[in-house]
Design an enzyme around this catalytic site. Structure first.
Site, short mmCIF file in Angstrom:
data_model
loop_
_atom_site.label_atom_id
_atom_site.label_comp_id
_atom_site.label_asym_id
_atom_site.label_seq_id
_atom_site.Cartn_x
_atom_site.Cartn_y
_atom_site.Cartn_z
CG HIS A 70 -1.84 -1.10 1.35
ND1 HIS A 70 -3.07 -1.08 0.73
CD2 HIS A 70 -1.74 -2.31 1.96
CE1 HIS A 70 -3.69 -2.23 0.99
NE2 HIS A 70 -2.90 -2.98 1.72
N PRO A 71 0.46 2.26 -0.74
CG PRO A 71 -0.73 3.79 -2.04
CD PRO A 71 -0.66 2.33 -1.67
CG PHE A 123 -3.75 4.32 9.36
CD1 PHE A 123 -4.17 3.72 10.53
CD2 PHE A 123 -4.69 4.99 8.59
CE1 PHE A 123 -5.50 3.78 10.93
CE2 PHE A 123 -6.01 5.05 8.98
CZ PHE A 123 -6.42 4.44 10.15
CB ALA A 127 -9.69 4.10 2.56
#
Length: 173
Positions: A70-71, A123, A127
């Site tokens: 994940h970025p 984190f 989303a």
């Protein structure tokens, strides 16, 4: 391009693994799920994915490998691009509303960096459908946790993301 389940079942092990790695970057998860074929329907695939993930998440290295896919959300400009819907903005909006939004985005960027500094990984949260404020609230609520709790929280969120991506892979989402 979405696949049919039949096409997916007929792919080589390497090709299936490659497809699965677009959904979750844990190579252990991808290899184990690819080996669980054939799948008769999406429910079976998703259940198998959950079962494999439950086994994989016992290894911190596998979790971190998945999280690394994940970025990091931390750049205010990229956050503005992600969360601000300028088409819905009216010309008569007060600048205070824009400042508040900027404050939320700046808080999210800082919170993400604080999270990374504290836990050693970014984190992870499902989303989809969440506003910047909701994301910030979730991040701030999880920041006081210890690392063990956050690994578990992030693993749960990672699985939600993976399930969504599997559905997208087959044109289901």
């Amino acid at each position: 391009m979405s696949l049919t389940l039949q096409q997916f079942n007929e792919l080589t092990q390497a090709d299936v693994t490659s497809q699965l790695l677009t959904c979750c970057t844990s190579t252990s998860w991808a290899h184990k799920l690819a080996s669980a074929r054939p799948f008769t329907d999406m429910d079976t695939l998703l259940t198998s994915s959950d079962e494999v993930w439950d086994k994989v998440q016992t290894s911190e290295a596998d979790l971190l490998e998945a999280f690394d896919g994940h970025p990091q959300i931390g750049n205010v400009d990229s956050l503005k691009e992600k969360y601000r819907n300028t088409q819905d903005s009216a010309a008569h909006e007060q600048s205070g509303a824009n400042d508040a939004e900027d404050q939320v985005l700046e808080g999210l960027a800082q919170g993400n960096q604080d999270y990374l500094d504290k836990f050693g990984f970014i984190f992870i949260v499902f989303a989809t459908g969440k506003s910047a404020q909701q994301m910030l609230d979730l991040l701030l609520a999880r920041l006081p946790n210890d690392r063990k709790a956050e690994l578990a929280n992030a693993a749960t969120e990672q699985n939600k993301i993976t399930r969504l991506r599997l559905n997208k892979l087959f044109g289901q989402a």
